[in-house]
Design a protein around this motif. Structure first.
Motif, short mmCIF file in Angstrom:
data_model
loop_
_atom_site.label_atom_id
_atom_site.label_comp_id
_atom_site.label_asym_id
_atom_site.label_seq_id
_atom_site.Cartn_x
_atom_site.Cartn_y
_atom_site.Cartn_z
N VAL A 31 -6.93 -2.01 7.89
CA VAL A 31 -6.96 -0.79 7.08
C VAL A 31 -7.02 0.46 7.97
CG1 VAL A 31 -8.22 0.49 5.30
CG2 VAL A 31 -8.02 -2.00 5.14
N ALA A 32 -7.67 0.35 9.11
CA ALA A 32 -7.79 1.49 10.03
C ALA A 32 -6.44 1.98 10.53
CB ALA A 32 -8.69 1.14 11.21
N LEU A 33 -5.42 1.12 10.49
CA LEU A 33 -4.09 1.50 10.94
C LEU A 33 -3.32 2.30 9.89
CD1 LEU A 33 -3.06 -1.86 12.64
CD2 LEU A 33 -3.49 0.31 13.81
N ALA A 34 -3.84 2.34 8.67
CA ALA A 34 -3.15 3.03 7.58
C ALA A 34 -3.56 4.49 7.50
CB ALA A 34 -3.45 2.34 6.25
N ASP A 35 -2.69 5.28 6.91
CA ASP A 35 -2.98 6.70 6.70
C ASP A 35 -3.71 6.92 5.37
OD1 ASP A 35 -1.18 8.08 8.91
OD2 ASP A 35 0.02 6.50 7.99
N THR A 36 -3.38 6.09 4.38
CA THR A 36 -3.86 6.28 3.02
C THR A 36 -4.21 4.94 2.40
OG1 THR A 36 -2.41 8.21 2.79
CG2 THR A 36 -3.28 7.27 0.76
N VAL A 37 -5.26 4.92 1.61
CA VAL A 37 -5.65 3.72 0.86
C VAL A 37 -5.04 3.79 -0.54
CG1 VAL A 37 -7.58 2.50 -0.23
CG2 VAL A 37 -7.76 3.28 2.14
N LEU A 38 -4.43 2.71 -0.96
CA LEU A 38 -3.80 2.63 -2.27
C LEU A 38 -4.61 1.65 -3.12
CD1 LEU A 38 0.03 2.15 -2.90
CD2 LEU A 38 -1.72 1.40 -4.48
N THR A 39 -5.14 2.13 -4.24
CA THR A 39 -5.97 1.30 -5.11
C THR A 39 -5.40 1.30 -6.53
OG1 THR A 39 -7.98 1.70 -3.82
CG2 THR A 39 -8.27 0.98 -6.09
N VAL A 40 -5.26 0.11 -7.09
CA VAL A 40 -4.76 -0.03 -8.45
C VAL A 40 -5.94 0.04 -9.43
CG1 VAL A 40 -3.55 -1.53 -10.08
CG2 VAL A 40 -2.85 -1.48 -7.67
N PRO A 41 -5.93 0.97 -10.38
CA PRO A 41 -7.01 1.03 -11.36
C PRO A 41 -6.96 -0.20 -12.28
CG PRO A 41 -5.72 3.07 -11.33
CD PRO A 41 -4.95 2.05 -10.58
N VAL A 42 -8.00 -1.00 -12.26
CA VAL A 42 -8.05 -2.22 -13.08
C VAL A 42 -9.39 -2.30 -13.81
CG1 VAL A 42 -6.44 -3.56 -11.66
CG2 VAL A 42 -8.87 -3.53 -11.08
N ASN A 43 -9.50 -3.26 -14.69
CA ASN A 43 -10.72 -3.51 -15.43
C ASN A 43 -11.88 -3.73 -14.45
OD1 ASN A 43 -12.79 -4.39 -17.08
ND2 ASN A 43 -11.65 -6.10 -17.96
N TYR A 98 0.46 2.88 3.89
CA TYR A 98 -0.53 2.72 2.82
C TYR A 98 -1.13 1.32 2.90
CZ TYR A 98 1.54 6.89 0.75
OH TYR A 98 1.99 8.17 0.53
N ALA A 99 -2.43 1.21 2.71
CA ALA A 99 -3.12 -0.08 2.68
C ALA A 99 -3.67 -0.31 1.29
CB ALA A 99 -4.25 -0.12 3.71
N THR A 100 -3.27 -1.39 0.64
CA THR A 100 -3.76 -1.69 -0.70
C THR A 100 -5.08 -2.45 -0.59
OG1 THR A 100 -2.48 -3.75 -0.78
CG2 THR A 100 -1.45 -1.77 -1.68
N THR A 101 -6.11 -1.93 -1.22
CA THR A 101 -7.41 -2.58 -1.19
C THR A 101 -8.24 -2.12 -2.38
OG1 THR A 101 -9.45 -2.92 0.09
CG2 THR A 101 -8.34 -0.81 0.35
N PRO A 153 -7.74 9.32 2.52
CA PRO A 153 -7.45 9.65 1.11
C PRO A 153 -7.14 8.38 0.33
CG PRO A 153 -5.62 10.28 2.55
CD PRO A 153 -6.75 9.90 3.45
N VAL A 154 -7.52 8.37 -0.94
CA VAL A 154 -7.30 7.22 -1.82
C VAL A 154 -6.39 7.66 -2.96
CG1 VAL A 154 -8.39 5.49 -3.30
CG2 VAL A 154 -9.56 6.28 -1.24
N VAL A 155 -5.33 6.88 -3.21
CA VAL A 155 -4.38 7.24 -4.25
C VAL A 155 -4.10 6.04 -5.16
CG1 VAL A 155 -3.24 9.00 -2.85
CG2 VAL A 155 -2.39 6.64 -2.79
#
Length: 244
Positions: A129-141, A80-83, A92-94
């Motif tokens: 990021v291209a090396l990751a399977d999934t993008v992980l995004t934190v919902p913020v303001n 997972y890549a956090t961005t 996919p984005v989770v």
């Protein structure tokens, strides 16, 4: 947290030893101990990390250092890549809670997972990021979405901790398993080398974007080890083929 539920936390080119220490503290609060550092700016060990860890010294002492992201995730099968930025990549984005549920399921099946966190100032590059399977995004303001490194880690670690249970991990008798990142990157590099030889990358201006597109196609396929070997055999066979 059970030993079967320990994703690696990978800090990509972290800048300050103090932030690495705070990250270690955040990890141990929620039972995570596998800390991996990719090319830390100020070297390693860093004297500023220990005091900031505030008792999480064993995470600092066990931290492993790598020169590249590829090396840091070589033993992993799902990354997972956090961005927070839209990378325009077909991944996919989770959210952290969704990622936690996925990671729990993956690791119960024997898959090693990792979560990438980028440098404090700039975040990860598109190649990272291209090396990751999934993008992980934190919902913020939406009006103020700035999180420091330890804050981002602790949000994800908390969701991971909430999701785990004490059920013994069941290992299939003969798990086929997903391919490791070392195997996947090996296929990527093999294909890129042969495409370069054949003159596929004609436009230098588009070479990097084309290479990332190819890597994303391979990454998103979710190959198992045998499928990677089959694909490498196909590439090898095609490269030996003589023009008619």
């Amino acid at each position: 947290m059970s030993k079967g539920f320990l994703p690696a936390i990978v800090l990509v080119r972290p800048q300050l030893g103090e932030n690495i220490g705070k990250t270690a503290r955040a990890m141990l609060n929620f039972g995570l101990t596998d800390l991996r550092l990719v090319a830390p700016r100020d070297g390693w060990p860093n004297p500023d990390a220990g005091p900031s860890a505030a008792g999480a010294g064993r995470v600092i002492e066990a931290a492993r250092v790598f020169e590249t992201v590829e090396q840091a995730i070589a033993d992993c099968t799902h990354v997972y890549a956090t961005t927070v930025r839209d990378r325009d990549m077909p991944k996919p984005v989770v959210t952290p809670s969704e990622a936690a549920a996925q990671i729990h399921g993956l690791q119960k099946m024997g898959n090693q997972t990792a979560i990438l966190f980028g440098p404090e100032r700039s975040g990860m590059t598109n190649d990272d990021v291209a090396l990751a399977d999934t993008v992980l995004t934190v919902p913020v303001n939406s009006e103020y979405g700035s999180l420091n490194l330890a804050q981002a880690v602790i949000l994800v670690a908390y969701e991971l901790f909430k999701t785990h249970d004490t059920t013994p991990v069941h290992q299939p008798a003969h798990p086929e398993g997903l391919a490791t990142k070392a195997e996947v990157v090996g296929l990527m590099e093999h294909l890129e080398a042969e495409l370069t030889k054949s003159g596929f990358f004609r436009s230098k201006d588009r070479q990097d974007s084309m290479r990332r597109t190819i890597r994303n196609l391979i990454q998103n396929a979710g190959f198992c080890s045998q499928e990677v070997q089959t694909m490498r055999g196909i590439v090898k066979s095609l490269s030996r083929r003589k023009p008619e």
